[in-house]
Scaffold this active site. Structure first.
Site, PDB file in Angstrom:
ATOM      1  N   CYS A 288      -8.022 -37.221 -19.425  1.00  0.00           N
ATOM      2  CA  CYS A 288      -8.966 -36.937 -18.405  1.00  0.00           C
ATOM      3  C   CYS A 288     -10.419 -36.679 -19.294  1.00  0.00           C
ATOM      4  CB  CYS A 288      -8.867 -35.637 -17.588  1.00  0.00           C
ATOM      5  SG  CYS A 288      -7.459 -35.697 -16.591  1.00  0.00           S
TER       6      CYS A 288
ATOM      7  N   ARG B   3     -10.415 -42.971 -23.717  1.00  0.00           N
ATOM      8  CA  ARG B   3      -9.198 -41.858 -23.607  1.00  0.00           C
ATOM      9  C   ARG B   3      -8.234 -42.413 -22.825  1.00  0.00           C
ATOM     10  NH1 ARG B   3     -11.368 -37.047 -25.562  1.00  0.00           N
ATOM     11  NH2 ARG B   3      -9.859 -35.931 -24.235  1.00  0.00           N
TER      12      ARG B   3
ATOM     13  N   TRP C 275      -7.181 -39.008 -15.536  1.00  0.00           N
ATOM     14  CA  TRP C 275      -5.826 -39.790 -15.775  1.00  0.00           C
ATOM     15  C   TRP C 275      -4.905 -38.855 -15.169  1.00  0.00           C
ATOM     16  CZ3 TRP C 275      -1.412 -38.186 -19.024  1.00  0.00           C
ATOM     17  CH2 TRP C 275      -0.625 -39.268 -19.566  1.00  0.00           C
TER      18      TRP C 275
ATOM     19  N   ASN D 147     -10.113 -30.884 -16.514  1.00  0.00           N
ATOM     20  CA  ASN D 147      -8.906 -31.288 -17.564  1.00  0.00           C
ATOM     21  C   ASN D 147      -8.071 -30.320 -17.659  1.00  0.00           C
ATOM     22  OD1 ASN D 147     -11.031 -33.499 -17.679  1.00  0.00           O
ATOM     23  ND2 ASN D 147     -11.140 -33.207 -20.021  1.00  0.00           N
ATOM     24  N   GLY D 148      -6.894 -30.662 -17.685  1.00  0.00           N
ATOM     25  CA  GLY D 148      -5.767 -30.004 -18.202  1.00  0.00           C
ATOM     26  C   GLY D 148      -4.763 -29.877 -16.943  1.00  0.00           C
TER      27      GLY D 148
ATOM     28  N   GLU E 274       7.369 -47.369 -36.174  1.00  0.00           N
ATOM     29  CA  GLU E 274       6.076 -47.506 -35.714  1.00  0.00           C
ATOM     30  C   GLU E 274       5.918 -48.776 -35.324  1.00  0.00           C
ATOM     31  OE1 GLU E 274       3.604 -45.857 -34.780  1.00  0.00           O
ATOM     32  OE2 GLU E 274       1.797 -47.221 -35.082  1.00  0.00           O
TER      33      GLU E 274
ATOM     34  N   LYS F 291       4.501 -49.862 -31.399  1.00  0.00           N
ATOM     35  CA  LYS F 291       3.460 -50.821 -31.099  1.00  0.00           C
ATOM     36  C   LYS F 291       3.808 -51.772 -30.117  1.00  0.00           C
ATOM     37  CE  LYS F 291       0.458 -48.731 -32.231  1.00  0.00           C
ATOM     38  NZ  LYS F 291       0.708 -47.447 -32.759  1.00  0.00           N
TER      39      LYS F 291
ATOM     40  N   GLU G 161       4.402 -50.473 -26.476  1.00  0.00           N
ATOM     41  CA  GLU G 161       3.227 -49.631 -26.025  1.00  0.00           C
ATOM     42  C   GLU G 161       2.204 -50.622 -25.259  1.00  0.00           C
ATOM     43  OE1 GLU G 161       1.315 -46.506 -27.815  1.00  0.00           O
ATOM     44  OE2 GLU G 161       1.252 -47.609 -29.804  1.00  0.00           O
TER      45      GLU G 161
ATOM     46  N   HIS H 163      26.843 -48.932 -35.643  1.00  0.00           N
ATOM     47  CA  HIS H 163      27.382 -47.628 -34.791  1.00  0.00           C
ATOM     48  C   HIS H 163      27.191 -47.633 -33.390  1.00  0.00           C
ATOM     49  CE1 HIS H 163      28.813 -46.078 -38.702  1.00  0.00           C
ATOM     50  NE2 HIS H 163      27.656 -46.323 -39.194  1.00  0.00           N
TER      51      HIS H 163
ATOM     52  N   LYS I  92      -5.464 -41.806 -24.490  1.00  0.00           N
ATOM     53  CA  LYS I  92      -5.775 -41.186 -26.002  1.00  0.00           C
ATOM     54  C   LYS I  92      -5.993 -39.825 -26.053  1.00  0.00           C
ATOM     55  CE  LYS I  92      -7.126 -43.100 -29.785  1.00  0.00           C
ATOM     56  NZ  LYS I  92      -6.144 -43.713 -30.655  1.00  0.00           N
TER      57      LYS I  92
HETATM   58  C1  F6R Z   1       0.565 -44.588 -30.535  1.00  0.00           C
HETATM   59  C2  F6R Z   1      -0.236 -43.522 -30.405  1.00  0.00           C
HETATM   60  C3  F6R Z   1       0.402 -42.057 -30.152  1.00  0.00           C
HETATM   61  C4  F6R Z   1      -0.349 -41.323 -30.952  1.00  0.00           C
HETATM   62  C5  F6R Z   1       0.182 -39.544 -30.437  1.00  0.00           C
HETATM   63  C6  F6R Z   1      -0.441 -38.488 -31.352  1.00  0.00           C
HETATM   64  O1  F6R Z   1      -0.119 -45.706 -30.695  1.00  0.00           O
HETATM   65  O2  F6R Z   1      -1.444 -43.734 -30.521  1.00  0.00           O
HETATM   66  O3  F6R Z   1       1.736 -42.074 -30.180  1.00  0.00           O
HETATM   67  O4  F6R Z   1       0.094 -41.255 -32.107  1.00  0.00           O
HETATM   68  O5  F6R Z   1      -0.369 -39.380 -28.879  1.00  0.00           O
HETATM   69  O6  F6R Z   1      -1.853 -38.382 -31.087  1.00  0.00           O
HETATM   70  P1  F6R Z   1      -2.899 -37.861 -32.288  1.00  0.00           P
HETATM   71  O7  F6R Z   1      -2.730 -38.404 -33.599  1.00  0.00           O
HETATM   72  O8  F6R Z   1      -4.246 -37.843 -31.617  1.00  0.00           O
HETATM   73  O9  F6R Z   1      -2.148 -36.411 -32.278  1.00  0.00           O
END
Ligand code: F6R
Length: 610
Positions: free
Chosen positions: A2, A27, A73, A99-100, A483, A487, A490, A506, A605
């Site tokens: 949010c 975000r 959100w 927010n929250g 990672e 990627k 997501e 395993h 984000k």
């Molecule tokens: C994946 C991604 C998330 C962030 C995670 C932590 O691409 O972006 O997994 O890495 O939410 O976010 P930060 O780094 O902002 O603490």
């Protein structure tokens, strides 16, 4: 997550609020709304979906110089118009954005039901609007005192902005756990949950801290605590260019952030290479060399991609300094009542500096007397302000929800830190010089990987129709595999799993068939023969194998279905180059499938809730 924007001043509020919401779009959100407080009336427009949908339903006349806006959100209740913020009380006399997550909603709801209040949404936020209204009418409180009284009753996290017809040019803000930043203008005041929404209008900002309430009018602001003590707050100057989020001609922010990495990595390492002592210079650690010498363990905490970067960082630190190091998910750590050790350095890693679980872990460690270093991208963020020392990534604002450039900058910061710690112990000046050189060469290596794009795109196009993919790597390639899978899943929504190569047999090997491409990351290291064995193991099950490697062994070409040859790189930095190749692979898979690359479904984000 949010986003909040608020304005009170001499200008028309609507364009400023809309622009602020645009800056918060990155975000991630699923509905949006605006309220303008004008001539004793609150004019509200809300819509499910993106901002364009909200702009499409705005009434012609939405004049007024004070207002609040929100991108939501969904947490409590579906992303509908009814659940979108702002929420009002029954009389429509005040409007609130939040927010929250409020945790004692049952208790608040019961209290409001007793007063025969009917609810129009499924949100926790609406309860706050009614509660405030009750406090103002029954106890004859002004808006700021009512917010203070309400805040004292809330359990959970909140960043709040409220406007009321009783005080048409006032905005009241409150914070507990969700960022709220005040922007100071001339004859105007703003507030937002993210400085990106403010930087176009002001360079002077004030961060609210938890337990603080702020009253804004066009002439200024006053911050008080829950017990009404007035607080003097320091003003922070925003430096650098206005954080305007533009794609600069690229099709997506994600693409821009991938191709920007030679530049962002240069910024991360810039000014930090000490060629006199062949070590790294890291200014903000707040640790004397003597204290560094006494360190017995390093514990790294983060979430998602930051955790995977932390896993790679732990390997770098342990390998170069011989100080035991490991990484753990921040939320798991904080909930398992961890032992906090005097001689351990705790490192929290976060792009946004606002991730709730990482922040909560920081506070738990500090409460128990531990020393916390932050590796953070967002300057002035809550984690950056609360840690005992830190290293900024300087990667610049990351807009796309999926982390790319921040992830590579995290790796580079870890490498600098590992070199510096290593040089206080095991590493000779000569070896230090070699390691410095490899760090310095990384922007060029990334540029070389970027030249492989068309080939990577071709392979991605060939496999984007699959249901599932595996990512496999050993030791230093294992966090990269995690990672890479992260990627792909997501942004393309292809199911992807990562395994250490040795774990395949395993269990997961049962799922490996000709329908499951396996992406194997093969560094040119002492385990090369074993990695080649892994490729053989997978090929024996007829699965297509895509190898990402800087090794030149001819067996790889014979065995693999596709080989992506990355430039030769020092083993501990191999995750940066293969990481960029995997970002391109995920990006082109997602584009081929027509996904919303920058704002993948269900993701946000900066995850400021638990
Ligand atoms: C994946 C991604 C998330 C962030 C995670 C932590 O691409 O972006 O997994 O890495 O939410 O976010 P930060 O780094 O902002 O603490």
């Amino acid at each position: 997550m949010c986003g909040i924007i608020a304005y009170s001043g001499a200008q028309q509020a609507l364009p400023i609020l809309l622009n602020g919401l645009k800056q918060l779009e990155y975000r991630g959100y699923d509905s949006a709304g605006i309220c303008i407080n004008h001539r004793k009336r609150l004019k509200i427009a809300r819509s499910a979906g993106k901002l364009a949908a909200l702009e499409g339903i705005l009434p012609d006349a939405m004049k007024g110089q004070c207002g609040i806006g929100h991108t939501r959100w969904a947490t409590h209740g579906a992303p509908t118009e009814q659940n979108a913020h702002p929420h009002t009380d029954a009389a429509g006399s005040l409007a609130l954005v939040h927010n929250g997550i409020i945790e004692n909603t049952d208790q608040l709801r019961a209290l409001l039901v007793e007063k025969d209040i009917e609810f129009r949404s499924e949100t926790d936020t609406e309860l706050l609007a009614h509660l405030l209204s009750l406090l103002m009418t029954e106890q004859q409180l002004n808006l700021v005192d009512a917010v203070r009284q309400m805040a004292a009753q809330l359990v959970g996290t909140y960043g709040i902005a409220v406007t009321s017809v009783a005080a048409p040019d006032e905005i009241v803000l409150a914070r507990n756990g969700s960022p709220v930043i005040i922007g100071i203008g001339e004859n105007e005041m703003l507030a937002a949950s993210d400085k990106a929404a403010l930087s176009r209008y002001t360079r002077d900002i004030v961060h609210l801290d938890d337990g603080e309430i702020a009253l804004l009018t066009p002439q200024g602001f006053e911050v008080t605590t829950l017990d009404a003590t007035v607080k003097t707050k320091p003003t922070t100057k925003l430096t650098g260019p206005i954080e305007s989020y533009e794609k600069d001609g690229h099709p997506h922010f994600l693409y821009k952030e991938i191709v920007d990495q030679p530049e962002t990595v240069s910024r991360t390492i810039g000014g930090r290479l000490d060629h006199q002592f062949n070590t790294a210079k890291l200014g903000g650690l707040n640790l004397e060399p003597r204290e560094l010498l006494g360190v017995k363990r390093i514990k790294i905490l983060g979430c998602g991609s930051a955790l995977y970067a932390g896993m790679a960082g732990a390997q770098m630190i342990e390998s170069l300094s011989r100080v035991p190091a490991d990484a753990e998910a921040a939320a798991e750590f904080r909930y398992r009542n961890p032992v906090i050790e005097r001689d351990t350095i705790y490192i929290v890693v976060s792009q946004s500096g606002e991730t709730f679980d990482t922040l909560a872990a920081t506070r738990e460690i500090q409460r128990k007397g531990g020393f916390v270093l932050g590796i953070v991208n967002s300057v002035g963020s809550t984690i950056a302000r609360e840690v005992n020392g830190g290293i900024y990534m300087h990667a610049g604002p990351e807009v796309s929800v999926a982390s790319t450039k921040a992830y590579t900058s995290m790796l580079m910061v870890f490498k600098l830190f590992a070199l510096m710690l290593g040089r206080t112990r095991d590493i000779s000046p000569q070896r230090g010089a070699v390691l410095l050189e490899s760090i310095q060469g990384m922007p060029d290596k990334i540029n070389e990987v970027l030249t492989l794009e068309s080939r990577i795109a071709e392979i991605a196009g060939q496999y984007c129709g699959v249901q599932s993919a595996f990512f496999v790597g050993r030791t230093t390639a294992w966090p990269v595999a995690l990672e890479g899978a992260q990627k792909l899943k997501e942004i393309s929504y292809i199911h992807a799993e990562a395994y250490p190569a040795s774990e395949l047999k395993h269990g997961p090997l049962a799922l490996v068939t000709e329908q499951t491409p396996c992406i194997v990351i093969v560094p040119d290291d002492e385990l090369l023969a074993k990695s080649i064995g892994t490729i053989e193991e997978i090929r024996a099950r007829n699965a297509p194998v895509i190898v990402i490697t800087d090794a030149q062994d001819p067996r790889i070409n014979t065995l693999a279905t596709h080989v992506i040859n990355t430039p030769p790189t020092e083993t501990l930095l191999q995750g940066v180059v293969s990481g960029v190749a995997l970002q391109l692979f995920a990006y082109h898979s997602a584009v081929a499938l027509g996904r919303d690359v920058d704002q993948p479904r269900n993701l946000a984000k900066s995850v400021t809730v638990e």
